[in-house]
Scaffold this motif. Structure first.
Motif, mmCIF file in Angstrom:
data_model
loop_
_atom_site.group_PDB
_atom_site.id
_atom_site.type_symbol
_atom_site.label_atom_id
_atom_site.label_comp_id
_atom_site.label_asym_id
_atom_site.label_seq_id
_atom_site.Cartn_x
_atom_site.Cartn_y
_atom_site.Cartn_z
ATOM 1 N N UNK A 78 -0.009 -64.631 -19.337
ATOM 2 C CA UNK A 78 0.996 -65.623 -19.752
ATOM 3 C C UNK A 78 2.414 -65.094 -19.532
ATOM 4 N N UNK A 79 2.612 -63.826 -19.878
ATOM 5 C CA UNK A 79 3.944 -63.248 -19.731
ATOM 6 C C UNK A 79 4.359 -63.201 -18.262
ATOM 7 N N UNK A 80 3.392 -62.918 -17.406
ATOM 8 C CA UNK A 80 3.676 -62.919 -15.971
ATOM 9 C C UNK A 80 4.154 -64.306 -15.528
ATOM 10 N N UNK A 81 3.443 -65.333 -15.981
ATOM 11 C CA UNK A 81 3.833 -66.704 -15.622
ATOM 12 C C UNK A 81 5.236 -67.014 -16.156
ATOM 13 N N UNK A 82 5.549 -66.486 -17.327
ATOM 14 C CA UNK A 82 6.884 -66.712 -17.892
ATOM 15 C C UNK A 82 7.958 -66.016 -17.063
ATOM 16 N N UNK A 83 7.653 -64.812 -16.583
ATOM 17 C CA UNK A 83 8.632 -64.119 -15.719
ATOM 18 C C UNK A 83 8.910 -64.942 -14.479
ATOM 19 N N UNK A 112 7.856 -60.297 -5.047
ATOM 20 C CA UNK A 112 6.888 -59.213 -4.956
ATOM 21 C C UNK A 112 6.328 -58.778 -6.302
ATOM 22 N N UNK A 113 6.832 -59.359 -7.372
ATOM 23 C CA UNK A 113 6.237 -59.006 -8.666
ATOM 24 C C UNK A 113 4.864 -59.655 -8.739
ATOM 25 N N UNK A 158 5.940 -54.653 -16.087
ATOM 26 C CA UNK A 158 5.684 -55.386 -14.840
ATOM 27 C C UNK A 158 6.031 -54.457 -13.691
ATOM 28 N N UNK A 159 6.010 -54.961 -12.477
ATOM 29 C CA UNK A 159 6.281 -54.095 -11.332
ATOM 30 C C UNK A 159 7.756 -53.758 -11.188
ATOM 31 N N UNK A 183 12.954 -50.609 -6.489
ATOM 32 C CA UNK A 183 11.601 -50.107 -6.269
ATOM 33 C C UNK A 183 10.662 -50.618 -7.347
ATOM 34 N N UNK A 184 9.388 -50.372 -7.122
ATOM 35 C CA UNK A 184 8.405 -50.870 -8.078
ATOM 36 C C UNK A 184 7.326 -49.826 -8.321
ATOM 37 N N UNK A 185 6.629 -49.981 -9.406
ATOM 38 C CA UNK A 185 5.399 -49.204 -9.629
ATOM 39 C C UNK A 185 4.345 -50.176 -10.153
ATOM 40 N N UNK A 186 3.104 -49.784 -10.024
ATOM 41 C CA UNK A 186 2.050 -50.581 -10.636
ATOM 42 C C UNK A 186 2.258 -50.553 -12.157
#
Ligand SMILES: [Zn+2]
Length: 808
Positions: free
Chosen positions: A118-123, A143-144, A160-161, A300-303
């Motif tokens: 859900x939080x991902x969808x909110x982002x 890319x997230x 998140x990423x 940059x990102x990380x898992x």
């Protein structure tokens, strides 16, 4: 042995001993010592370091770089294969498909997973809002891909990423609510249906939306206090309890290197709070060195699960400080192999024996392991390698069924749920966690009832939707190409392609030549170089043509002339000596610039980032400036790309010019292509003799793989059986009947048709639908094109219909 490390309660140590044995205690203590402060911190400078090596009683620790090499050779070849030219990483040729199941006894895992989704969808929803306000504002969120949550000491921490995903969500929250937002306020942001569906097949989108709707119902049941205490057959759900504890408290955004993080993760004062993690090291920074010094580097990102482990590590939380309450790390996705090995390491080697996570791991991504090496170097040792080996050799990758799909009869039962071994091509394109079989319903009074989700369909191989496609050998096996065309064949090809005896080549004769070349190349061992020399084409160009022919059949506009001089003249010819043809003929009107053409142009421009002209184009294209650009000042390599598009795809120059904002009639672009673009193109691709041999030197081909190594793949089914007592035991049918059931797909890992554009070590070659050679860097997953012998990075756009999993 000293047993008095600070912050370690005797109970914590006992728990560690029970869970992981004395080795784990030694490890934790030695890490703490290495940090010098006794706080258990292990930042990069102190991680793997001297502390451990200098300990007399600790076994010698191998250089993490050497371990990384071993990991690479472990995953580089059978039993792993590549999916989606490695955009979807590597995985096995067969997968465990995991069907919906009840998660009784894993209530906290279920809720942490669902809240993460859900939080991902909110982002994503917040990003959409930010973009509406300001098209170039906000973050590039494309890319997230992931949110993971950690339940620790009765509080929830989400990562998140990208930092920007957190920043945008919180700033949108502040803007809308006028105060620091709570988690529930943030969860009110939702992505539009259009946004959710982008890049997905209809059935994938429906699956996603059905799951999100169900998670929202469950969240509503939690928020209304009806779910979480152990109701209707569920056990107690400590994650739900956190969500209920302080409904109106704002989320706390905290950096993984924040000095107070240890307190935030361990002190009773913060129980019931919700944290969103940032990792400042990932923020865009100005380059300190090199040609483009001062220019901002990309974020940059990380898992996400790595960021959670990094937080544990930087905060110096010891196992004892997380041992008395449930410790859970779960996200929207199952962890990739690299993260699953890291989580296993934290549980088994670092002493976090109560850490619960999804052990049904997904694909392998080299970039993920590289980032562990960068940020959590202390775990890159032989134990970590052993976890990777276990996943690669003794088990296979897992993939989710859809939420409404029941397992077919004959499916086995594995790790608490129905599971079927399926060919990789049917694996899902999204590495989601196994679907939950339960749902929530409300009556008119708002009373919640826990229900079983109806499973409308039973999975069958015949009705299974398209998955990720068939894998290809993780290692490209060079094939020996020795056969030669006969003189007759050579003459025939040359005549068909180039014309002869006073008659020019026609569209039909060229199509015939392409078919012949394609068949020679595919059915025999003739190299593109050899075939190309028969028709005066460079091997690169011929490879492009054949790939395109293979994918699309004959295209409407068959290339009209060869750019390469007659046979025998290669070494002495220069670009200017080539036949030019009548200008008016070359610039017939051409066809409209379609999506493919625009994408190619955009990729070329983005590939030249840092170039002032390209920056001007970006400004103009996004509407931040209104002045047109001068095409003669465009970078030569861009002009070469345009010349190639004009020649091979017959795009209208005026349409290309309009897209480039270099004037709508295209006269100036036409001049630029004639004066500069074509010559540059000829330099890049025309001199196949000189250029490709230079490239061959520059990018020395990898040593041919040993035949023995690959012979193993033919007996892979046996290999799994022999190697995995547990895996085989769970499975209902034996592997040979299974193979028969699915049509006996060969397990051979033959690479199939591989056009010979130059291979570059360290990169996986991929030809996009337009025949453009794309080099995917093994270490980073970044995309490059070869421009004039130089690797140029470009940004891939997410809505190109190319769904990537978590290879960010
Ligand atoms: Zn991962």
């Amino acid at each position: 042995m000293p047993l008095t490390a600070e912050g370690m309660t005797p109970a914590g140590l006992r728990a560690m001993n029970d869970a992981a044995g004395n080795g784990a205690v030694n490890r934790v203590l030695s890490v703490q010592r290495a940090g010098g402060s006794g706080s258990g911190r292990h930042s990069r400078s102190e991680g793997s370091g001297s502390g451990r090596h200098s300990r007399r009683d600790a076994p010698a620790r191998r250089d993490p770089k050497d371990v990384m090499k071993d990991i690479k050779s472990e995953v580089d070849g059978p039993p792993l294969v590549n999916y989606g030219a490695r955009r979807q990483g590597r995985a096995h040729e067969e997968f465990w498909m995991r069907f919906p199941r009840f998660k009784d006894g894993e209530e906290a895992e279920e809720t942490t997973h669902e809240t993460s989704a859900l939080l991902f969808d909110s982002m994503k929803g917040a990003q959409e809002r930010a973009r509406q306000e300001e098209p170039d504002g906000g973050a590039e969120d494309a890319n997230n891909r992931e949110v993971q949550g950690m339940l620790i000491n009765d509080r929830l921490v989400f990562a998140s990423n990208f930092n920007s995903s957190v920043d945008t969500l919180v700033s949108q929250g502040r803007q809308v609510y006028g105060h620091e937002p709570s988690l529930q306020e943030l969860l009110a942001f939702q992505q539009s249906q259009e946004g959710r569906r982008r890049g997905l097949h209809a059935y994938e989108a429906e699956n996603l939306e059905a799951k999100l709707a169900s998670y929202r119902r469950k969240n509503a049941a939690i928020v209304s206090g009806q779910r979480g205490a152990g109701e209707q057959g569920r056990g107690p759900d400590p994650a739900a309890k956190v969500l209920q504890a302080q409904l109106n408290s704002p989320v706390i955004v905290v950096d993984v290197e924040d000095k107070n993080l240890h307190t935030m993760l361990t002190s009773p004062k913060y129980a019931g709070r919700v944290f969103l993690l940032r990792f400042a090291q990932l923020d865009p920074r100005a380059k300190k060195q090199g040609k483009n010094r001062g220019e901002m580097k990309q974020e940059e990102s990380v898992h996400a699960e790595q960021e959670l482990l990094i937080a544990l590590s930087h905060a110096g939380v010891t196992p004892g400080q997380a041992a008395t309450k449930p410790l859970v790390i779960m996200g929207k996705y199952r962890p990739c192999m690299g993260c699953a090995a890291a989580l296993t390491y934290y549980r088994d080697q670092m002493g976090f024996g109560n850490l619960s996570f999804d052990e049904n791991y997904g694909h392998y991504f080299q970039g993920s392991v590289n980032s562990l090496h960068t940020h959590l170097e202390h775990i890159i040792d032989d134990d970590y390698l052993a976890h990777i080996k276990q996943m690669v050799r003794n088990d296979i990758t897992s993939t989710p069924a859809m939420a409404h799909e029941a397992a077919p009869a004959g499916a086995g039962h594995r790790r608490r749920g129905p599971t079927l071994r399926v060919p990789g091509r049917l694996a899902a394109r999204q590495a989601d966690v196994t679907p939950v079989a339960s749902d929530a319903e409300f009556d008119e009074d708002g009373t919640y009832t826990r229900v079983a989700r109806p499973l409308q369909d039973t999975w069958t191989v015949d009705t299974a939707p398209a998955g990720i496609g068939k894998g290809t050998a993780a290692h490209q096996v060079p094939r020996r190409r020795t056969d030669k065309l006969t003189q007759d064949q050579t003459d025939q090809l040359h005549g068909l392609w180039n014309g002869g005896a006073g008659a020019g080549a026609t569209n039909e004769s060229r199509q015939q030549a392409i078919e012949l070349l394609f068949n020679y190349h595919r059915s025999s061992t003739m190299s593109l170089k050899h075939l190309g020399s028969a028709v005066d084409l460079s091997e690169n160009r011929l490879g492009t043509y054949l790939t395109r022919y293979e994918k699309e059949g004959h295209w409407t506009h068959t290339p009209q002339r060869s750019n390469k001089p007659a046979r025998g003249a290669a070494s002495t010819t220069t670009a200017t000596s080539r036949k030019k043809g009548a200008v008016e003929k070359q610039f017939s009107k051409g066809r409209p610039l379609d999506r493919a053409g625009k994408d190619t142009i955009k990729a070329a421009i983005r590939g030249l980032s840092g170039n002032a002209w390209c920056a001007d184009w970006e400004r103009r294209h996004s509407g931040r400036s209104s002045s047109d650009l001068n095409p003669t000042k465009a970078p030569l390599d861009l002009l070469a790309t345009l010349a190639r598009l004009r020649r091979d795809d017959n795009y209208s120059v005026s349409e290309m010019s309009a897209y480039l904002h270099t004037g709508s009639n295209g006269d100036n672009l036409r001049k630029a292509l004639n004066r500069k673009g074509k010559e540059r193109l000829a330099q890049i691709e025309g001199d196949s003799g000189a250029a490709s041999s230079a490239q061959a030197d520059q990018y020395a081909a990898p040593a041919p793989a040993q035949a023995d190594h690959y012979a193993a793949s033919s007996s892979q089914a046996d290999y799994y059986q022999a190697g995995s007592s547990s895996g085989a035991g769970y499975y209902a049918a034996d592997s040979s009947s299974q193979a028969g059931h699915y049509g006996g797909e060969s397990s051979a890992t033959g690479a199939g048709y591989q056009p010979q554009v130059p291979e570059v070590p360290g990169f996986t070659l991929h030809l996009d639908p337009f025949g453009q050679a794309i080099y995917v860097e093994d270490d980073t997953g970044h995309h490059y094109i070869l421009v004039g012998g130089r690797m140029v990075r470009f940004q891939t756009s997410v809505d190109a219909g190319d769904v990537r999993m978590s290879d960010y």
